[in-house]
Design a protein around this motif. Structure first.
Motif, mmCIF file in Angstrom:
data_model
loop_
_atom_site.group_PDB
_atom_site.id
_atom_site.type_symbol
_atom_site.label_atom_id
_atom_site.label_comp_id
_atom_site.label_asym_id
_atom_site.label_seq_id
_atom_site.Cartn_x
_atom_site.Cartn_y
_atom_site.Cartn_z
ATOM 1 N N VAL A 75 37.999 32.456 31.340
ATOM 2 C CA VAL A 75 37.221 31.986 32.486
ATOM 3 C C VAL A 75 35.778 31.744 32.065
ATOM 4 O O VAL A 75 35.239 32.447 31.224
ATOM 5 C CB VAL A 75 37.278 32.989 33.661
ATOM 6 N N ASN A 78 31.532 29.434 35.707
ATOM 7 C CA ASN A 78 31.774 28.587 36.884
ATOM 8 C C ASN A 78 33.100 28.876 37.572
ATOM 9 O O ASN A 78 33.368 28.327 38.649
ATOM 10 C CB ASN A 78 31.767 27.102 36.486
ATOM 11 N N ALA A 79 33.964 29.673 36.964
ATOM 12 C CA ALA A 79 35.303 29.930 37.508
ATOM 13 C C ALA A 79 35.217 30.583 38.886
ATOM 14 O O ALA A 79 34.394 31.478 39.109
ATOM 15 C CB ALA A 79 36.097 30.809 36.559
ATOM 16 N N ASN A 80 36.078 30.125 39.776
ATOM 17 C CA ASN A 80 36.083 30.610 41.158
ATOM 18 C C ASN A 80 37.508 30.505 41.680
ATOM 19 O O ASN A 80 38.010 29.407 41.909
ATOM 20 C CB ASN A 80 35.127 29.756 42.004
ATOM 21 N N ARG A 131 35.234 35.699 41.539
ATOM 22 C CA ARG A 131 34.390 34.932 40.614
ATOM 23 C C ARG A 131 33.394 35.870 39.940
ATOM 24 O O ARG A 131 33.341 37.055 40.233
ATOM 25 C CB ARG A 131 33.668 33.823 41.370
ATOM 26 N N LEU A 135 35.529 38.641 38.235
ATOM 27 C CA LEU A 135 36.580 37.881 37.559
ATOM 28 C C LEU A 135 36.552 38.147 36.057
ATOM 29 O O LEU A 135 37.598 38.353 35.431
ATOM 30 C CB LEU A 135 36.418 36.385 37.849
#
Length: 149
Positions: A75, A78-80, A131, A135
């Protein structure tokens, strides 16, 4: 619905994966029909490709966590990920919650993701967003993944 549940579970059973040769980037994916994601991720798992989550991965997109081995996922900052209860179209196109499909989806997620969802009240029609540091405490950062290869 029991048929769909059986098909989903069968498609996500561990399969032999080849050597990773490519990278697939997920970004701006709002989800869609579960069946199409099952098919797409079955092919992706069989390829052994690495998955980079680099933006929104919502709804059915999150099945990637169940279908792809964690060591093949990384990830970015910016991963969400957006999780919610499963639903189906009812009379006149109204969304109707599907309890059985929701339970089945929840059970497919890796244990750390299940715990995170459970601590926030479970899967409901209201989306839950995973996120940032939360995350990255579950999945490795793509920067770390690049450095280790």
């Amino acid at each position: 619905m029991k048929f769909l549940t059986g098909v989903l579970a069968a498609m996500l059973l561990p399969a032999g994966a080849g050597v990773s040769h490519a990278t697939v980037r997920i970004a701006h994916d709002r989800g869609g029909l579960i069946a199409s994601y099952l098919y797409k991720y079955e092919k992706l798992r069989a390829s052994g490709d690495t998955v980079i989550i680099d933006g929104l991965c919502a709804s059915a997109c999150t099945i990637v966590l169940a279908a792809i081995p964690p060591n093949n996922i990384c990830v970015t900052s910016n991963a969400n990920l957006a999780f919610h209860a499963a639903w189906e179209f009812g009379v006149r196109g109204r969304a109707i919650p599907n309890f059985e499909a929701t339970q089945m989806l929840f059970s497919l997620y890796p244990l750390p993701v299940q715990r995170w969802i459970a601590r926030r009240g479970g899967l409901t029609p209201r989306p839950l967003f995973l996120r940032g540091k939360q995350l990255q405490s579950i999945y490795r950062s793509c920067a770390t993944a690049s450095a280790s290869r």
